[in-house]
Design a protein around this motif. Structure first.
Motif, PDB file in Angstrom:
ATOM      1  N   LEU A 144       1.041  -1.061  -0.033  1.00 39.87           N
ATOM      2  CA  LEU A 144      -0.048  -0.021  -0.036  1.00 39.87           C
ATOM      3  C   LEU A 144       0.761   1.275  -0.043  1.00 39.87           C
ATOM      4  O   LEU A 144       0.635   2.220  -0.468  1.00 39.87           O
ATOM      5  CB  LEU A 144      -0.948  -0.029   1.194  1.00 39.87           C
ATOM      6  CG  LEU A 144      -1.906  -0.935   1.133  1.00 39.87           C
ATOM      7  CD1 LEU A 144      -2.853  -1.119   2.600  1.00 39.87           C
ATOM      8  CD2 LEU A 144      -2.893  -0.895  -0.020  1.00 39.87           C
ATOM      9  N   GLN A 145       2.012   1.109   0.721  1.00 35.72           N
ATOM     10  CA  GLN A 145       2.806   2.425   0.776  1.00 35.72           C
ATOM     11  C   GLN A 145       3.777   2.537  -0.628  1.00 35.72           C
ATOM     12  O   GLN A 145       3.394   3.851  -0.804  1.00 35.72           O
ATOM     13  CB  GLN A 145       3.948   2.073   1.544  1.00 35.72           C
ATOM     14  CG  GLN A 145       4.972   3.326   1.884  1.00 35.72           C
ATOM     15  CD  GLN A 145       6.154   3.110   2.906  1.00 35.72           C
ATOM     16  OE1 GLN A 145       6.084   1.956   3.589  1.00 35.72           O
ATOM     17  NE2 GLN A 145       6.889   4.121   3.148  1.00 35.72           N
ATOM     18  N   ALA A 146       3.757   1.465  -1.458  1.00 38.64           N
ATOM     19  CA  ALA A 146       4.421   1.648  -2.722  1.00 38.64           C
ATOM     20  C   ALA A 146       3.488   2.217  -3.679  1.00 38.64           C
ATOM     21  O   ALA A 146       3.791   3.233  -4.372  1.00 38.64           O
ATOM     22  CB  ALA A 146       4.816   0.410  -3.072  1.00 38.64           C
ATOM     23  N   GLN A 147       2.182   1.557  -3.470  1.00 40.34           N
ATOM     24  CA  GLN A 147       1.000   2.126  -4.362  1.00 40.34           C
ATOM     25  C   GLN A 147       0.787   3.719  -4.250  1.00 40.34           C
ATOM     26  O   GLN A 147       0.754   4.403  -5.259  1.00 40.34           O
ATOM     27  CB  GLN A 147      -0.089   1.218  -4.082  1.00 40.34           C
ATOM     28  CG  GLN A 147      -1.325   1.781  -5.163  1.00 40.34           C
ATOM     29  CD  GLN A 147      -2.669   0.832  -4.967  1.00 40.34           C
ATOM     30  OE1 GLN A 147      -2.478  -0.077  -4.268  1.00 40.34           O
ATOM     31  NE2 GLN A 147      -3.572   1.124  -5.815  1.00 40.34           N
ATOM     32  N   ALA A 148       0.763   4.063  -2.787  1.00 44.68           N
ATOM     33  CA  ALA A 148       0.714   5.498  -2.691  1.00 44.68           C
ATOM     34  C   ALA A 148       1.711   6.171  -3.277  1.00 44.68           C
ATOM     35  O   ALA A 148       1.406   7.450  -3.801  1.00 44.68           O
ATOM     36  CB  ALA A 148       0.480   5.915  -1.050  1.00 44.68           C
ATOM     37  N   SER A 149       3.010   6.001  -3.121  1.00 46.93           N
ATOM     38  CA  SER A 149       4.020   6.570  -3.634  1.00 46.93           C
ATOM     39  C   SER A 149       4.139   6.794  -5.298  1.00 46.93           C
ATOM     40  O   SER A 149       4.494   7.803  -5.701  1.00 46.93           O
ATOM     41  CB  SER A 149       5.493   6.056  -3.150  1.00 46.93           C
ATOM     42  OG  SER A 149       5.564   6.068  -1.898  1.00 46.93           O
ATOM     43  N   ARG A 150       3.524   5.746  -5.774  1.00 44.99           N
ATOM     44  CA  ARG A 150       3.341   5.667  -7.217  1.00 44.99           C
ATOM     45  C   ARG A 150       2.276   6.339  -7.695  1.00 44.99           C
ATOM     46  O   ARG A 150       2.430   7.387  -8.788  1.00 44.99           O
ATOM     47  CB  ARG A 150       3.268   4.059  -7.740  1.00 44.99           C
ATOM     48  CG  ARG A 150       3.433   4.013  -8.898  1.00 44.99           C
ATOM     49  CD  ARG A 150       3.156   2.364  -9.435  1.00 44.99           C
ATOM     50  NE  ARG A 150       2.108   1.913  -9.144  1.00 44.99           N
ATOM     51  CZ  ARG A 150       2.129   1.111  -7.942  1.00 44.99           C
ATOM     52  NH1 ARG A 150       3.191   0.611  -7.276  1.00 44.99           N
ATOM     53  NH2 ARG A 150       0.894   0.326  -7.528  1.00 44.99           N
ATOM     54  N   ASP A 151       1.136   6.224  -7.152  1.00 44.26           N
ATOM     55  CA  ASP A 151      -0.163   6.741  -7.730  1.00 44.26           C
ATOM     56  C   ASP A 151      -0.403   8.170  -7.235  1.00 44.26           C
ATOM     57  O   ASP A 151      -0.976   9.093  -8.080  1.00 44.26           O
ATOM     58  CB  ASP A 151      -1.379   6.073  -7.181  1.00 44.26           C
ATOM     59  CG  ASP A 151      -1.321   4.563  -7.604  1.00 44.26           C
ATOM     60  OD1 ASP A 151      -0.520   4.411  -8.701  1.00 44.26           O
ATOM     61  OD2 ASP A 151      -2.224   3.834  -7.292  1.00 44.26           O
ATOM     62  N   GLN A 152       0.129   8.635  -6.216  1.00 43.28           N
ATOM     63  CA  GLN A 152       0.063  10.052  -5.710  1.00 43.28           C
ATOM     64  C   GLN A 152      -1.540  10.400  -5.680  1.00 43.28           C
ATOM     65  O   GLN A 152      -1.825  11.723  -5.899  1.00 43.28           O
ATOM     66  CB  GLN A 152       0.822  10.904  -6.297  1.00 43.28           C
ATOM     67  CG  GLN A 152       2.451  10.690  -6.094  1.00 43.28           C
ATOM     68  CD  GLN A 152       2.867  11.215  -4.943  1.00 43.28           C
ATOM     69  OE1 GLN A 152       2.728  12.166  -4.413  1.00 43.28           O
ATOM     70  NE2 GLN A 152       3.687  10.263  -4.208  1.00 43.28           N
ATOM     71  N   THR A 153      -2.346   9.715  -5.101  1.00 48.26           N
ATOM     72  CA  THR A 153      -3.927   9.910  -5.221  1.00 48.26           C
ATOM     73  C   THR A 153      -4.594   9.686  -3.751  1.00 48.26           C
ATOM     74  O   THR A 153      -3.832   9.086  -2.891  1.00 48.26           O
ATOM     75  CB  THR A 153      -4.548   8.907  -5.873  1.00 48.26           C
ATOM     76  OG1 THR A 153      -4.461   7.566  -5.359  1.00 48.26           O
ATOM     77  CG2 THR A 153      -4.209   9.036  -7.488  1.00 48.26           C
ATOM     78  N   GLY A 154      -5.366  10.517  -3.326  1.00 44.96           N
ATOM     79  CA  GLY A 154      -6.027  10.690  -2.059  1.00 44.96           C
ATOM     80  C   GLY A 154      -6.534   9.249  -1.712  1.00 44.96           C
ATOM     81  O   GLY A 154      -6.365   9.035  -0.607  1.00 44.96           O
TER      82      GLY A 154
END
Length: 341
Positions: free
Chosen positions: A133-143
């Motif tokens: 989830l952390q990697a996805q947040a860093s990649r997507d940069q979405t709320g």
């Protein structure tokens, strides 16, 4: 996933059996072929009987005969023919590793989680999902991605990560209620930081929680956290109002039962016994007298005189309260006796 595992295991078992019987398919001279075939037929028959048994009365006999048959088979000289070579061995090792890997990814984690309480299982699952989830947040940069990461970290009690994730969500949407209230309550309670919370930080934390409640007044968690925050600031009546609204919005919610009972007792000026109990007794015996560090007062069979003696003189680990006397003592004794009835 379980069905897929069973299919994989069955296919690998068939492949292994095929490799095991491969040498018997060759056209070679075997002086012990007849005896080997007889013993192998006997082995298969005994195995089939063992599998189809409905009771265990004949199991010891059949297992003994099967063991003897296998021993006789092992005593025969190896059948002449082709050697299996290195590739079947490599295939067998690979199949074993695959079974172990599939089991490690499916059955073992489920078996371990089954032994945990529901909230512990949620925390473990959330902790396992954090790297992705952390990697996805860093990649997507979405709320949405930041909230998913923050929620998993919050459920796993990884408050430093939760703070970072919710801060990222608020950069994209400063009016996101869940990020506001959870970031506020973590700051208010000192979660996610090793340093003491300053008065300024406490005020900022309360502002975050209150803003979230204003943005999402019908969200049960907004009212729950607002109630806890108000109670921290000593606003008992406002805290009780927020927590009772939480119970209205979430009738099955049990997260604030003790605090609600304590606040009701402490704010009820018409019942001095309840108020005195909340101030002096609830921390050990529970908000409703059902026990905690101290015993369940509803199960007490002490007389009024014995209750008075324990209160004023103490007993065991319970401290003495000699200053509770007169009308206040009588009101407290009335409450305790009411629970006994």
């Amino acid at each position: 996933m379980t069905a897929l595992l069973l299919i994989v295991v069955a296919l690998l078992a068939l492949a292994g059996l095929g490799l095991l019987l491969a040498p018997l398919r060759g056209r070679v001279t075997d002086p012990d072929a007849a005896e080997r075939e007889r013993l192998d037929t006997e082995r298969q028959r005994l195995t089939a009987e063992l599998v189809s048994l409905e009771t265990d009365s004949r199991r010891p006999e059949l297992e003994h005969r099967a063991a003897r048959t296998l021993r006789d088979l092992d005593a025969l000289p190896p059948a002449p023919g082709r050697k299996l070579g290195v590739w079947p061995a490599v295939t067998g090792v690979g199949a074993a590793l695959l079974i172990v890997g599939v089991g490690a990814l499916t059955f073992v984690p489920r078996w371990q989680l089954a032994a945990l309480a529901p909230n512990e299982a949620v925390a473990v699952k959330s902790a396992l999902s954090l790297p992705g989830l952390q990697a996805q947040a860093s990649r997507d940069q979405t709320g949405t991605a930041y909230l998913a990461w923050g929620d998993a970290a919050f459920d796993a009690a990884q408050y430093s990560q939760a703070s970072s994730a919710y801060a990222g969500a608020l950069k994209l949407d400063p009016r996101q209620p869940r990020a506001l209230r959870r970031l506020g309550i973590m700051l208010l309670t000192g979660q996610g930081t090793q340093a003491a919370v300053s008065q300024e930080q406490t005020s900022q934390a309360f502002l975050l929680v209150r803003t979230a409640a204003q943005l999402a007044p019908n969200d049960p968690e907004s009212q729950l956290l607002l109630g806890y925050a108000l109670n921290t600031f000593g606003e008992s009546k406002l805290a009780l109002a927020a927590l009772e609204r939480y119970r209205t919005l979430e009738p099955q919610g049990r997260d604030a039962d003790d605090l609600i009972a304590q606040l009701r007792a402490s704010t009820d000026q018409t019942d001095p016994g309840s108020r005195l109990y909340a101030q002096s007794c609830a921390s050990c015996h529970g908000a409703n007298g059902l026990g905690g560090v101290g015993p369940n007062l509803h199960e007490s069979r002490l007389s009024r005189a014995e209750l008075q003696s324990v209160i004023q003189n103490g007993k065991g680990t319970m401290p003495a309260y000699p200053n509770i006397k007169g009308a206040a003592l009588a009101a407290l004794l009335d409450k305790l006796e009411g629970w006994q009835k």
